[in-house]
Design a protein around this motif. Structure first.
Motif, PDB file in Angstrom:
ATOM      1  N   LEU A  95       0.824  -1.218   0.000  1.00 20.78           N
ATOM      2  CA  LEU A  95       0.000   0.000   0.000  1.00 20.78           C
ATOM      3  C   LEU A  95       0.857   1.267   0.000  1.00 20.78           C
ATOM      4  O   LEU A  95       0.556   2.239  -0.702  1.00 20.78           O
ATOM      5  CB  LEU A  95      -0.925  -0.041   1.235  1.00 20.78           C
ATOM      6  CG  LEU A  95      -1.905   1.103   1.407  1.00 20.78           C
ATOM      7  CD1 LEU A  95      -2.825   1.247   0.202  1.00 20.78           C
ATOM      8  CD2 LEU A  95      -2.740   0.892   2.681  1.00 20.78           C
ATOM      9  N   ASP A 118     -12.717  -1.677   1.579  1.00 26.24           N
ATOM     10  CA  ASP A 118     -13.383  -1.286   2.820  1.00 26.24           C
ATOM     11  C   ASP A 118     -14.646  -0.532   2.405  1.00 26.24           C
ATOM     12  O   ASP A 118     -14.584   0.646   2.017  1.00 26.24           O
ATOM     13  CB  ASP A 118     -12.476  -0.408   3.695  1.00 26.24           C
ATOM     14  CG  ASP A 118     -11.592  -1.240   4.596  1.00 26.24           C
ATOM     15  OD1 ASP A 118     -12.111  -2.193   5.203  1.00 26.24           O
ATOM     16  OD2 ASP A 118     -10.385  -0.956   4.679  1.00 26.24           O
ATOM     17  N   TYR A 153      -4.615  -6.031  10.664  1.00 20.94           N
ATOM     18  CA  TYR A 153      -4.743  -4.574  10.500  1.00 20.94           C
ATOM     19  C   TYR A 153      -3.533  -3.807  11.018  1.00 20.94           C
ATOM     20  O   TYR A 153      -2.739  -4.338  11.805  1.00 20.94           O
ATOM     21  CB  TYR A 153      -5.951  -4.080  11.323  1.00 20.94           C
ATOM     22  CG  TYR A 153      -7.273  -4.623  10.883  1.00 20.94           C
ATOM     23  CD1 TYR A 153      -7.985  -4.000   9.863  1.00 20.94           C
ATOM     24  CD2 TYR A 153      -7.824  -5.742  11.492  1.00 20.94           C
ATOM     25  CE1 TYR A 153      -9.227  -4.488   9.456  1.00 20.94           C
ATOM     26  CE2 TYR A 153      -9.063  -6.242  11.100  1.00 20.94           C
ATOM     27  CZ  TYR A 153      -9.762  -5.610  10.082  1.00 20.94           C
ATOM     28  OH  TYR A 153     -10.987  -6.095   9.686  1.00 20.94           O
ATOM     29  N   GLY A 154      -3.495  -2.505  10.667  1.00 22.08           N
ATOM     30  CA  GLY A 154      -2.656  -1.558  11.394  1.00 22.08           C
ATOM     31  C   GLY A 154      -3.397  -1.233  12.682  1.00 22.08           C
ATOM     32  O   GLY A 154      -4.605  -0.999  12.658  1.00 22.08           O
ATOM     33  N   GLU A 173       1.878  -2.243  12.233  1.00 15.68           N
ATOM     34  CA  GLU A 173       1.222  -2.962  11.136  1.00 15.68           C
ATOM     35  C   GLU A 173       1.113  -4.446  11.492  1.00 15.68           C
ATOM     36  O   GLU A 173       2.122  -5.096  11.767  1.00 15.68           O
ATOM     37  CB  GLU A 173       2.003  -2.766   9.825  1.00 15.68           C
ATOM     38  CG  GLU A 173       1.423  -3.498   8.615  1.00 15.68           C
ATOM     39  CD  GLU A 173       0.052  -2.986   8.160  1.00 15.68           C
ATOM     40  OE1 GLU A 173      -0.411  -1.942   8.646  1.00 15.68           O
ATOM     41  OE2 GLU A 173      -0.551  -3.658   7.315  1.00 15.68           O
ATOM     42  N   LYS A 174      -0.088  -4.955  11.491  1.00 16.81           N
ATOM     43  CA  LYS A 174      -0.381  -6.381  11.692  1.00 16.81           C
ATOM     44  C   LYS A 174       0.421  -6.997  12.859  1.00 16.81           C
ATOM     45  O   LYS A 174       1.210  -7.935  12.670  1.00 16.81           O
ATOM     46  CB  LYS A 174      -0.148  -7.162  10.401  1.00 16.81           C
ATOM     47  CG  LYS A 174      -1.001  -6.619   9.251  1.00 16.81           C
ATOM     48  CD  LYS A 174      -1.039  -7.510   8.046  1.00 16.81           C
ATOM     49  CE  LYS A 174      -2.036  -7.029   7.021  1.00 16.81           C
ATOM     50  NZ  LYS A 174      -1.665  -5.909   6.189  1.00 16.81           N
ATOM     51  N   ILE A 186      -6.912   0.291  11.869  1.00 19.96           N
ATOM     52  CA  ILE A 186      -7.007   1.241  10.746  1.00 19.96           C
ATOM     53  C   ILE A 186      -7.903   0.626   9.678  1.00 19.96           C
ATOM     54  O   ILE A 186      -7.751  -0.543   9.314  1.00 19.96           O
ATOM     55  CB  ILE A 186      -5.616   1.520  10.127  1.00 19.96           C
ATOM     56  CG1 ILE A 186      -4.683   2.159  11.152  1.00 19.96           C
ATOM     57  CG2 ILE A 186      -5.751   2.378   8.878  1.00 19.96           C
ATOM     58  CD1 ILE A 186      -3.262   2.419  10.621  1.00 19.96           C
ATOM     59  N   VAL A 187      -8.847   1.417   9.206  1.00 19.92           N
ATOM     60  CA  VAL A 187      -9.721   1.014   8.109  1.00 19.92           C
ATOM     61  C   VAL A 187      -9.321   1.878   6.908  1.00 19.92           C
ATOM     62  O   VAL A 187      -8.790   2.974   7.095  1.00 19.92           O
ATOM     63  CB  VAL A 187     -11.190   1.218   8.551  1.00 19.92           C
ATOM     64  CG1 VAL A 187     -12.142   1.087   7.403  1.00 19.92           C
ATOM     65  CG2 VAL A 187     -11.522   0.211   9.644  1.00 19.92           C
ATOM     66  N   GLY A 188      -9.566   1.396   5.695  1.00 18.23           N
ATOM     67  CA  GLY A 188      -8.974   2.015   4.510  1.00 18.23           C
ATOM     68  C   GLY A 188      -9.426   3.397   4.087  1.00 18.23           C
ATOM     69  O   GLY A 188      -9.819   3.607   2.931  1.00 18.23           O
ATOM     70  N   TYR A 190      -7.772   7.368   4.579  1.00 20.63           N
ATOM     71  CA  TYR A 190      -6.634   8.109   5.123  1.00 20.63           C
ATOM     72  C   TYR A 190      -6.673   9.552   4.619  1.00 20.63           C
ATOM     73  O   TYR A 190      -7.045   9.789   3.462  1.00 20.63           O
ATOM     74  CB  TYR A 190      -5.320   7.527   4.609  1.00 20.63           C
ATOM     75  CG  TYR A 190      -5.073   6.057   4.909  1.00 20.63           C
ATOM     76  CD1 TYR A 190      -4.220   5.664   5.934  1.00 20.63           C
ATOM     77  CD2 TYR A 190      -5.660   5.056   4.129  1.00 20.63           C
ATOM     78  CE1 TYR A 190      -3.967   4.315   6.190  1.00 20.63           C
ATOM     79  CE2 TYR A 190      -5.408   3.707   4.385  1.00 20.63           C
ATOM     80  CZ  TYR A 190      -4.568   3.345   5.412  1.00 20.63           C
ATOM     81  OH  TYR A 190      -4.315   2.019   5.665  1.00 20.63           O
ATOM     82  N   GLN A 212       5.076  -0.468   3.681  1.00 18.20           N
ATOM     83  CA  GLN A 212       3.830  -0.316   4.447  1.00 18.20           C
ATOM     84  C   GLN A 212       3.531   1.153   4.727  1.00 18.20           C
ATOM     85  O   GLN A 212       4.358   1.869   5.309  1.00 18.20           O
ATOM     86  CB  GLN A 212       3.937  -1.082   5.777  1.00 18.20           C
ATOM     87  CG  GLN A 212       4.080  -2.589   5.623  1.00 18.20           C
ATOM     88  CD  GLN A 212       2.804  -3.252   5.100  1.00 18.20           C
ATOM     89  OE1 GLN A 212       1.751  -2.615   5.000  1.00 18.20           O
ATOM     90  NE2 GLN A 212       2.895  -4.527   4.776  1.00 18.20           N
ATOM     91  N   THR A 214       1.565   2.161   6.938  1.00 17.04           N
ATOM     92  CA  THR A 214       1.560   2.284   8.403  1.00 17.04           C
ATOM     93  C   THR A 214       2.951   2.660   8.929  1.00 17.04           C
ATOM     94  O   THR A 214       3.067   3.455   9.870  1.00 17.04           O
ATOM     95  CB  THR A 214       1.119   0.939   9.028  1.00 17.04           C
ATOM     96  OG1 THR A 214      -0.138   0.598   8.473  1.00 17.04           O
ATOM     97  CG2 THR A 214       0.998   1.023  10.529  1.00 17.04           C
ATOM     98  N   ARG A 235     -19.259  -0.773   8.349  1.00 12.47           N
ATOM     99  CA  ARG A 235     -18.136  -1.067   7.450  1.00 12.47           C
ATOM    100  C   ARG A 235     -18.096  -2.575   7.181  1.00 12.47           C
ATOM    101  O   ARG A 235     -18.292  -3.384   8.084  1.00 12.47           O
ATOM    102  CB  ARG A 235     -16.843  -0.602   8.107  1.00 12.47           C
ATOM    103  CG  ARG A 235     -15.573  -1.024   7.366  1.00 12.47           C
ATOM    104  CD  ARG A 235     -14.911  -2.183   8.074  1.00 12.47           C
ATOM    105  NE  ARG A 235     -13.668  -2.563   7.423  1.00 12.47           N
ATOM    106  CZ  ARG A 235     -12.927  -3.588   7.805  1.00 12.47           C
ATOM    107  NH1 ARG A 235     -13.280  -4.325   8.853  1.00 12.47           N
ATOM    108  NH2 ARG A 235     -11.846  -3.906   7.155  1.00 12.47           N
TER     109      ARG A 235
HETATM  110  C1  G1P Z   1      -4.041  -2.417   4.776  1.00 15.74           C
HETATM  111  C2  G1P Z   1      -3.172  -1.662   5.766  1.00 15.74           C
HETATM  112  C3  G1P Z   1      -3.633  -1.915   7.192  1.00 15.74           C
HETATM  113  C4  G1P Z   1      -5.100  -1.560   7.331  1.00 15.74           C
HETATM  114  C5  G1P Z   1      -5.941  -2.323   6.297  1.00 15.74           C
HETATM  115  C6  G1P Z   1      -7.365  -1.828   6.323  1.00 15.74           C
HETATM  116  O1  G1P Z   1      -3.815  -3.811   4.958  1.00 15.74           O
HETATM  117  O2  G1P Z   1      -1.824  -2.053   5.582  1.00 15.74           O
HETATM  118  O3  G1P Z   1      -2.881  -1.112   8.087  1.00 15.74           O
HETATM  119  O4  G1P Z   1      -5.553  -1.865   8.651  1.00 15.74           O
HETATM  120  O5  G1P Z   1      -5.416  -2.111   4.969  1.00 15.74           O
HETATM  121  O6  G1P Z   1      -8.169  -2.490   5.434  1.00 15.74           O
HETATM  122  P1  G1P Z   1      -4.266  -4.919   3.848  1.00 15.74           P
HETATM  123  O7  G1P Z   1      -5.698  -5.230   4.158  1.00 15.74           O
HETATM  124  O8  G1P Z   1      -4.078  -4.286   2.511  1.00 15.74           O
HETATM  125  O9  G1P Z   1      -3.367  -6.080   4.095  1.00 15.74           O
END
Ligand code: G1P
Length: 271
Positions: A95, A118, A153-154, A173-174, A186-188, A190, A212, A214, A235
């Motif tokens: 991302l 999301d 998630y973050g 992050e994760k 964190i939801v997508g 920003y 990342q 994050t 969501r």
């Molecule tokens: C990404 C971000 C993560 C966030 C998430 C939300 O992860 O890296 O921090 O919480 O989106 O959907 P991904 O789902 O792309 O692995």
């Protein structure tokens, strides 16, 4: 603070939806009659955003074809000529890397990033509500998730909360379930300072070998802070099969012409 531009990172491989995403971008998966990316675009329009940047890749041309049609039919989107552009992300490096691909189209002004998978049903617009509360720090949409889910998630490390706003002192992050500092994920959505590009371009790969976003947010906390915005509304994680199915059922259940289909289906199952 005014936010004029949005980045839609649509270059992901969609592995969780193989085999369909071998030929169809995950952002084009449908909630009844509209693809996920259509809903995200509507949310950006409702927030007053004027420039739309898609970070795309090989195999995602149907997104461009879809919007070519939408933009030539003003009953869908009445937007100014030249307000949409596409930039390619040639390698799936995460991302943060996707956002970095939009650098030359953003410059140094603050901008939005929205992940179409999301899917957020807000009374107005989730990203719009964030813009109304934006103070120039980096801001992320956040919600509490089940503790067992944090490693998807973050995760914010909360310093203080004030109404819908969370001041974060750190972000991971994760993280492993046992290491997570909270259940605020964190939801997508920003809102980012244009200064993030300098940080992203210096970042080393993080979790999963990816650049990342994050990690860039974490690095910038001393200079501009990090705010979590607890959005209202529902969501759905449409990056997962269960989330997509729940979203389809929810939208159908709100639709006068379709809700009977769902009720009848469950009645039939019980018989
Ligand atoms: C990404 C971000 C993560 C966030 C998430 C939300 O992860 O890296 O921090 O919480 O989106 O959907 P991904 O789902 O792309 O692995």
């Amino acid at each position: 603070m005014r936010i004029r531009k949005v980045v839609f990172p649509v270059g992901g491989l969609g592995t969780r939806f193989f085999p369909i995403t071998r030929a169809i971008p995950k952002e084009m998966l449908g909630i009844i009659d509209k693809p996920l990316i259509h809903y995200a675009f509507e949310e950006a329009i409702a927030a007053g955003i004027e420039q739309f940047i898609f970070v795309t890749r090989h195999g995602k041309d149907s997104i461009e074809d879809y919007f070519d049609f939408m933009f030539s039919h003003s009953e869908y989107f009445d937007i100014k000529m030249g307000s949409v552009c596409y930039v390619r992300q040639n390698e799936p490096k995460g991302l943060g890397h996707a956002v970095l691909c939009a650098k030359n189209l953003i410059g140094d002004e603050p901008f939005a990033v929205m992940s179409a998978d999301d899917f957020i049903l807000h009374t107005k617009s989730c990203i719009g509500a964030m813009i109304e509360n934006y103070d120039g720090s980096n801001m992320v949409a956040t919600m509490k998730v089940a503790h067992s889910e944090v490693s998807k998630y973050g995760i914010l490390d909360v310093e203080s909360e004030n109404g819908r706003l969370i001041k974060a002192k750190s972000v991971d992050e994760k993280p492993a379930v046992e290491d997570a500092k909270s259940d605020y994920a964190i939801v997508g959505r920003y809102l980012l300072s244009g200064k993030i590009f300098d940080v992203l371009s210096e970042l080393k790969p993080g979790v999963g070998g990816e650049i990342q976003l994050t990690d860039a947010l974490l690095k910038m906390i001393p200079q501009c802070g990090l705010t979590g915005f607890k959005f209202e509304g529902k969501r759905f994680d449409c990056g997962s099969k269960s989330g997509l199915l729940a979203a389809v059922l929810h939208v159908a259940s709100q639709n006068e012409k379709l809700k009977d289909v769902i009720e009848n289906f469950y009645k039939g199952e019980k018989r």
